[in-house]
Structures are given as C-alpha cells and as structure tokens.
Design a protein around this motif. Structure first.
Motif, PDB file in Angstrom:
ATOM      1  N   ALA A 240      58.373  56.131 102.620  1.00 30.79           N
ATOM      2  CA  ALA A 240      57.114  56.816 102.336  1.00 30.79           C
ATOM      3  C   ALA A 240      56.059  56.495 103.389  1.00 30.79           C
ATOM      4  N   ARG A 241      56.119  55.301 103.960  1.00 27.51           N
ATOM      5  CA  ARG A 241      55.172  54.934 105.018  1.00 27.51           C
ATOM      6  C   ARG A 241      55.534  55.605 106.342  1.00 27.51           C
ATOM      7  N   LEU A 242      56.818  55.851 106.542  1.00 29.21           N
ATOM      8  CA  LEU A 242      57.283  56.383 107.816  1.00 29.21           C
ATOM      9  C   LEU A 242      57.280  57.908 107.877  1.00 29.21           C
ATOM     10  N   SER A 243      57.458  58.563 106.738  1.00 23.44           N
ATOM     11  CA  SER A 243      57.633  60.022 106.763  1.00 23.44           C
ATOM     12  C   SER A 243      57.123  60.658 105.475  1.00 23.44           C
ATOM     13  N   PRO A 244      56.478  61.825 105.591  1.00 19.76           N
ATOM     14  CA  PRO A 244      56.088  62.568 104.382  1.00 19.76           C
ATOM     15  C   PRO A 244      57.210  63.429 103.820  1.00 19.76           C
ATOM     16  N   ASP A 245      58.336  63.483 104.503  1.00 25.84           N
ATOM     17  CA  ASP A 245      59.439  64.362 104.124  1.00 25.84           C
ATOM     18  C   ASP A 245      60.148  63.818 102.884  1.00 25.84           C
ATOM     19  N   GLY A 306      75.029  52.223 108.743  1.00 23.22           N
ATOM     20  CA  GLY A 306      75.542  51.012 109.376  1.00 23.22           C
ATOM     21  C   GLY A 306      75.767  51.202 110.868  1.00 23.22           C
ATOM     22  N   HIS A 307      76.223  52.387 111.266  1.00 23.51           N
ATOM     23  CA  HIS A 307      76.383  52.688 112.688  1.00 23.51           C
ATOM     24  C   HIS A 307      75.039  52.637 113.401  1.00 23.51           C
ATOM     25  N   ALA A 308      74.021  53.189 112.757  1.00 18.21           N
ATOM     26  CA  ALA A 308      72.692  53.171 113.377  1.00 18.21           C
ATOM     27  C   ALA A 308      72.203  51.746 113.574  1.00 18.21           C
ATOM     28  N   HIS A 309      72.418  50.890 112.592  1.00 14.94           N
ATOM     29  CA  HIS A 309      71.963  49.500 112.707  1.00 14.94           C
ATOM     30  C   HIS A 309      72.678  48.771 113.847  1.00 14.94           C
ATOM     31  N   ARG A 310      73.910  49.184 114.172  1.00 18.61           N
ATOM     32  CA  ARG A 310      74.691  48.545 115.239  1.00 18.61           C
ATOM     33  C   ARG A 310      74.633  49.330 116.544  1.00 18.61           C
ATOM     34  N   ALA A 311      73.701  50.257 116.669  1.00 19.08           N
ATOM     35  CA  ALA A 311      73.675  51.177 117.813  1.00 19.08           C
ATOM     36  C   ALA A 311      73.626  50.455 119.149  1.00 19.08           C
ATOM     37  N   LEU A 312      72.931  49.332 119.225  1.00 21.65           N
ATOM     38  CA  LEU A 312      72.815  48.608 120.490  1.00 21.65           C
ATOM     39  C   LEU A 312      74.134  47.962 120.911  1.00 21.65           C
ATOM     40  N   PRO A 337      65.144  62.823 111.129  1.00 23.75           N
ATOM     41  CA  PRO A 337      65.089  62.357 109.742  1.00 23.75           C
ATOM     42  C   PRO A 337      66.124  61.284 109.434  1.00 23.75           C
ATOM     43  N   PHE A 338      67.288  61.377 110.061  1.00 23.07           N
ATOM     44  CA  PHE A 338      68.306  60.337 109.884  1.00 23.07           C
ATOM     45  C   PHE A 338      67.785  58.984 110.357  1.00 23.07           C
ATOM     46  N   LEU A 339      67.177  58.952 111.536  1.00 24.67           N
ATOM     47  CA  LEU A 339      66.677  57.685 112.081  1.00 24.67           C
ATOM     48  C   LEU A 339      65.530  57.127 111.249  1.00 24.67           C
ATOM     49  N   GLN A 359      66.907  50.207 117.636  1.00 25.38           N
ATOM     50  CA  GLN A 359      68.088  51.068 117.558  1.00 25.38           C
ATOM     51  C   GLN A 359      67.696  52.548 117.566  1.00 25.38           C
ATOM     52  N   ALA A 360      66.590  52.872 116.908  1.00 25.35           N
ATOM     53  CA  ALA A 360      66.159  54.271 116.870  1.00 25.35           C
ATOM     54  C   ALA A 360      65.774  54.760 118.259  1.00 25.35           C
ATOM     55  N   ASP A 361      65.041  53.946 118.997  1.00 27.28           N
ATOM     56  CA  ASP A 361      64.651  54.337 120.356  1.00 27.28           C
ATOM     57  C   ASP A 361      65.879  54.530 121.237  1.00 27.28           C
TER      58      ASP A 361
END
Length: 407
Positions: A240-245, A306-312, A337-339, A359-361
């Motif tokens: 909710a803090r990151l996105s209104p979607d 989990g893949h996103a968290h290990r992206a680096l 939206p996934f990130l 990881q998002a960047d």
C-alpha cells in the motif's frame, strides 16, 4: 421539501476530510411528489432519485425489517410518516448516522459526534446484526480511519462475533465479499480490514486460505516476525505504501498461501511453497470471482517472487527465462507491478521495512538490455519459427552477459 445531508458527507465534514459525494434523505414526501419536482428515479429496491440539477442522490426516509437470512432478506418501508430519526436508526455505525439540515445544524440522535471524538466505531442499534455486509463495512471503515486512531468498540466487536457464530456471514455472496475487499485494498492501512475480520472470526469463514497462515512459523533469520500470517499483513501494508494499484496489493497479500500447505515436519522452512500455493490461490479466486488481471499478477508473484529476491545471483539465461515467464517482453508494463509486489514482500518483515531492494533495479536494467535485441535483423538473416525464438533468446542472454561484465 425537507431534505437533510446524511452519512459520509456529514462524517467527513466533521473530521475535516474532503467530502467526496453528498447523499440526502427526504422526509415527508412520496415518490409521486419527487417525480413532480423533476427528480429522476434510480432506486431498484427503495425510492432513490437524482436531483434534476446537481445529480446528487435523494432517498426517501425509510425503515427496514428483517425477513430472511443474508443481506437481501429485508422489506423496506418508505412513506411520509417515516422520521429522520427512524431513517438514521437503520444505519450501521453512529459516525454514519448523523445528518445536517439546510442551515447546517447537526442532527445526531445516536451519539455519532461523541464517537468521532472518542475515535470509536460503534453500531447504532442491535439491527446491525441483521445484515452481514455490515461486518465487512465495519472492517473497511476501521482500515480507512486507522490512521486517525479509530478503533472498533468492544460491544460492536462482540456483536460481530455473535453474527459470525450464528452463520450470518455464510450468506454473503462472493461478488459482495470481493467488492468490499477491493475497497479495503484501496485504503492506506488495508491490513486493518483483515485484522478486524480475524478478531470476529469472519476471516476463517470468508478467507480460509489467509486464516490458515496464522501460526505457521518462518525462519527468524529471514523473518523476524516469524508468523506467516503477520508477515502477509505486513507485506500488504508495504504494498500500500509502494503502489495504489489494488492488484499489486492483492498479489502481495496472497503470495505466501503455500506456506500453510508445506509439510509441518520441515517447518520453519517451506520448500516448494510457491508451487503448493497455486491451487489455494485458484480456489480463492474462483470462489470470490476475482478479476483476471488480479489473478494473473498474483500467480506470477506467487511463482516467481523467490526468483526476484535472488536476481543478483541468477545467471543471464535464468534471468532471461524469468522475464519471458513474466511476459515482460511481450507486455512492457508487466514487470513493474510484479517488482512492486516483490519489494513489498522483502520489506514486509519486522525491522526490515526500510531496507533497499536492489534486485528490482537490476531486473529493470536486465529487462531494458534484453528488450533491445534487434529482431528485425534476425528476420533479415533468415531466422523463422523455432529457430528465430532460439536466436532471440541467445541474443538476449548475450546482451545480459555483457551487461553483467560491465557491472
């Protein structure tokens, strides 16, 4: 014509909040008299009219009588002899049971202004128990006004518990449940909605997949809050803090449903929870008739957070395949939206709410690089069909590998 401003407009005006819409109650009139004044009828179950100039809603004062279980089981009486106090008595909460006359004088027969001052959500009368939708509205108003310090009155929470025990919430139709959930997801602290439902026992009836997460432990090293149910509520508030979607918020809330389904012998670890949670998510979405857009994003977040968290740490080929599964090449706006939901998951942990999420960047950079493959050149070189797909993937991996060497 005696018309009174009622409900949310009065409440928000007294709280110093913006008034989004104005509703009116008309006392002492008939439908025929309203039509003669140029009002347009819009109510299906009771007399509601649109003002010919402002287009605001004017409802004839009415009372209700319970005739059957559920929220459709009411007979409505609207007549000139129904008083304003009669109409206000049928409303859910005292803060919604106030009115103002044409001179701005407050009519408050049930103590709404006092409850506003005490920051208390309290039912108007025992008639609250006749409509199970009021439990959902109570929880939603608790979420809306949590930032102002509002709490549910003990007697109202006790009444809600009795309603749940009596089976009233079982009569709610899925569309109405999801409608109230989606409104709650739009609030600044949507987790409060679910906390209130859990406190009265309604969460277990309406959202058993979420209720099952409470009491399920997680490794303290990664989850200082330990309890999976608490984690999901924290993730929801971070979303909710990151996105209104609301779709991002729904995906954040449901991403760990599978942790209630892993083998307890292996707890607090939850191997394979991403896969195990998919049928539970499908049941939830099917039952509540969740929109396809919400569902698709929630499935992606559940499968691949989990893949996103290990992206680096992932190899170029794995990164490219992840983006392909997310449909990020075909739909360029699918990644964002996934990130956001994944970042909410990383931050929805006790004491880790402000930690960065590089990881998002990195995934955004990888996506840009992999999306820059000149497909036209490959077509000009004669690639077609399966060979074209293989060539595109290979070129994307090469681009990402080069990017990784520079980084």
């Amino acid at each position: 014509m005696k018309a009174y401003l009622v409900g949310g407009a009065v409440r928000d005006q007294l709280l110093g909040l913006p008034v989004r819409e104005r509703d009116w109650v008309v006392v002492g009139e008939t439908p025929e008299a309203m039509l003669a004044r140029g009002f347009k009828p819009v109510g299906k179950d009771f007399p509601v009219f649109l003002h010919p100039g402002t287009r605001e809603e004017y409802a004839l004062a009415r009372t209700e009588r319970k005739t059957a279980p559920g929220y459709h089981g009411f007979s409505v009486h609207a007549a000139p002899d129904v008083t304003l106090e009669d109409d206000l008595r049928r409303r859910d909460l005292t803060l919604n049971a106030m009115a103002m006359d044409a001179e701005g004088r407050l009519i408050d027969p049930y103590g709404g202004r006092q409850d506003l001052g005490a920051r208390r959500l309290r039912h108007v009368s025992p008639a609250f128990s006749e409509d199970p939708v009021r439990i959902l509205r109570l929880a939603r108003f608790a979420a809306r006004f949590a930032g102002l310090g509002f709490r549910v009155a003990e007697e109202t929470q006790a009444l809600a518990r009795a309603m749940v025990a009596g089976g009233e919430v079982d009569a709610l139709v899925p569309e109405r449940v999801f409608a109230e959930l989606s409104k709650a997801l739009a609030e600044a602290q949507p987790s409060v909605f679910l906390r209130v439902l859990r406190d009265c026992g309604a969460l277990a009836r309406l959202f058993p997949e979420l209720e099952a997460l409470f009491g399920v432990p997680q490794p303290p090293r990664h989850h200082p809050e330990i309890d999976t149910g608490l984690h999901c509520l924290m993730v929801l508030d971070q979303a909710a803090r990151l996105s209104p979607d609301p779709a991002v918020r729904f995906a954040a809330l449901t991403h760990d449903l599978g942790k209630a389904l892993t083998d307890p012998a292996g707890w607090p670890r939850h191997r394979g929870h991403e896969r195990l949670g998919l049928p539970a998510l499908a049941r939830l979405c099917d039952r509540l008739k969740v929109p396809n857009g919400y569902r698709r994003l929630a499935e992606k977040v559940m499968r691949y957070h989990g893949h996103a968290h290990r992206a680096l740490e992932l190899r170029p080929g794995t990164l490219v395949d992840l983006l392909l599964r997310l449909d990020a090449f075909r739909q360029q706006d699918a990644l964002a939206p996934f990130l956001l939901a994944c970042e909410a998951d990383a931050r929805g942990r006790l004491g880790l709410e402000a930690r960065p999420y590089p990881q998002a960047d990195w995934l955004r950079v990888v996506h840009r690089a992999a999306s820059s493959v000149p497909v036209a050149d490959l077509l000009a070189a004669g690639y077609r069909g399966e060979r074209l797909g293989q060539a595109i993937r290979a070129e994307r991996i090469r681009q990402v590998r080069a990017l990784a060497r520079v980084a």
